[in-house]
Design an enzyme around this catalytic site. Sequence first.
Site, PDB file in Angstrom:
ATOM      1  CB  THR A 147      -0.981   0.003   1.191  1.00  0.00           C
ATOM      2  OG1 THR A 147      -0.261  -0.237   2.413  1.00  0.00           O
ATOM      3  CG2 THR A 147      -2.046  -1.069   1.012  1.00  0.00           C
ATOM      4  CE  LYS A 173       0.566  -3.481   3.242  1.00  0.00           C
ATOM      5  NZ  LYS A 173      -0.197  -2.536   4.168  1.00  0.00           N
ATOM      6  CB  THR A 184      -2.244  -2.753   7.344  1.00  0.00           C
ATOM      7  OG1 THR A 184      -3.378  -2.028   7.770  1.00  0.00           O
ATOM      8  CG2 THR A 184      -2.712  -4.147   6.951  1.00  0.00           C
ATOM      9  CD  GLU A 270       2.127   5.173   6.453  1.00  0.00           C
ATOM     10  OE1 GLU A 270       1.284   4.548   5.798  1.00  0.00           O
ATOM     11  OE2 GLU A 270       1.848   5.891   7.427  1.00  0.00           O
ATOM     12  CG  ASN A 392      -0.314   8.410   8.061  1.00  0.00           C
ATOM     13  OD1 ASN A 392      -1.024   7.423   7.940  1.00  0.00           O
ATOM     14  ND2 ASN A 392       1.006   8.316   8.166  1.00  0.00           N
ATOM     15  CB  THR A 397     -11.656   7.736   5.371  1.00  0.00           C
ATOM     16  OG1 THR A 397     -12.300   9.019   5.391  1.00  0.00           O
ATOM     17  CG2 THR A 397     -10.552   7.717   6.392  1.00  0.00           C
TER      18      THR A 397
END
Length: 397
Positions: A147, A173, A184, A270, A392, A397
């Site tokens: 992702t 991942k 995740t 990230e 982020n 969403t």
Amino acid sequence: MKVIDGTIASPLGFSADGLHAGFKKRKMDFGWIVSEKPASVAGVYTTNKVIAAPLIVTKTSVKKAGKMRAIVVNSGVANSCTGTQGLEDAYTMQEWTAEKLGVEPDMIGVASTGIIGELLPMDTLKNGLSKLVVNGNANDFAKAILTTDTATKTIAVTETFGRDVVTMAGVAKGSGMIHPNMATMLGFITCDANISSDTLQLALSQNVEKTFNQITVDGDTSTNDMVLVMSNGCALNDEILPDTPEFDKFSKMLNFVMQELAKKIAKDGEGANKLIQVDVVNAPNALDARMMAKSVVGSSLVKTAIFGEDPNWGRILAAVGYAGVDVPVDNVDIMLGGLPVMLASSPVTFDDEEMKDIMHGDEVTITVDLHSGQEKGTAWGCDLSYDYVKINALYHT
């Protein structure tokens, strides 16, 4: 044990494939791992009370069947917090894959990662599934599960068991929402060893606490975290049984693969620039050492100090103190890259130029010596940069 240049399909009897189905605009987003014969299977799953639909399906099937033929994964849509329809879609994903391979649905594991709250586009899934092939491109599978990751995460090793060579490979991942109690985070490991599902679960459960559960990027635990291990016996070795030297060898092999994947996830956090490794040594017990290491590596103030290349021992000591571990902290040594910044809980002078070189590297090791036992614990994380907030803030969403 030997590290090899391999893929998730390197163990005998496994294949994999990945492609762009349309869950994402351009990048690969759909793939599978297939075993030519029923494989023993073991799994660990998110500790989040909110559990995504694919995890419910996979966890139920693993418990019911105790064997697995394939794992099918999509990225871009998490199928989490999607209610009854989401669960039905996850079962449909499983059933369609089973039909294509000619196996029972409970022999299929399903996983999803991506945006929470969106239903799977089932036409996209069906179209993608029609294009997946057995003996496809295993490197594409590693790409298809990503992702916000910036790189694929793979590892493959071999080990001898008697006259037989066993191969184990892993792919993962994870970049954000990484604070597993197990991020995740998705991890898939294949192996061709002859080992039962119960014994495989024992090995996985013993090693997950020291590997995947010891990484943190941002303190968030995903609804979709899953690690699955499949081992199909194609190496034809004598069965690996608990409480044997062979089991210990297999467990070390699994630990190495899981640790390497965990470190790759932490390094690719990230917006990350640096991998942080925290070693807590000479602790009274291993659990306390692991808790303290994770407290330090998870501290936002420590992470920002590392990003700013500031050897801020005060932030490290503070994280040691609030780790929730009943250990004396009046005789603590702290080292950065092996260079002492604190001895016996008091600061010491150090060479500024040597410290600059240490802090400027892309991997920084923090060592905390408690002088109160003989046990050790390690945790991994990354620095916290401006880009983490940017990534982020822009993720919708």
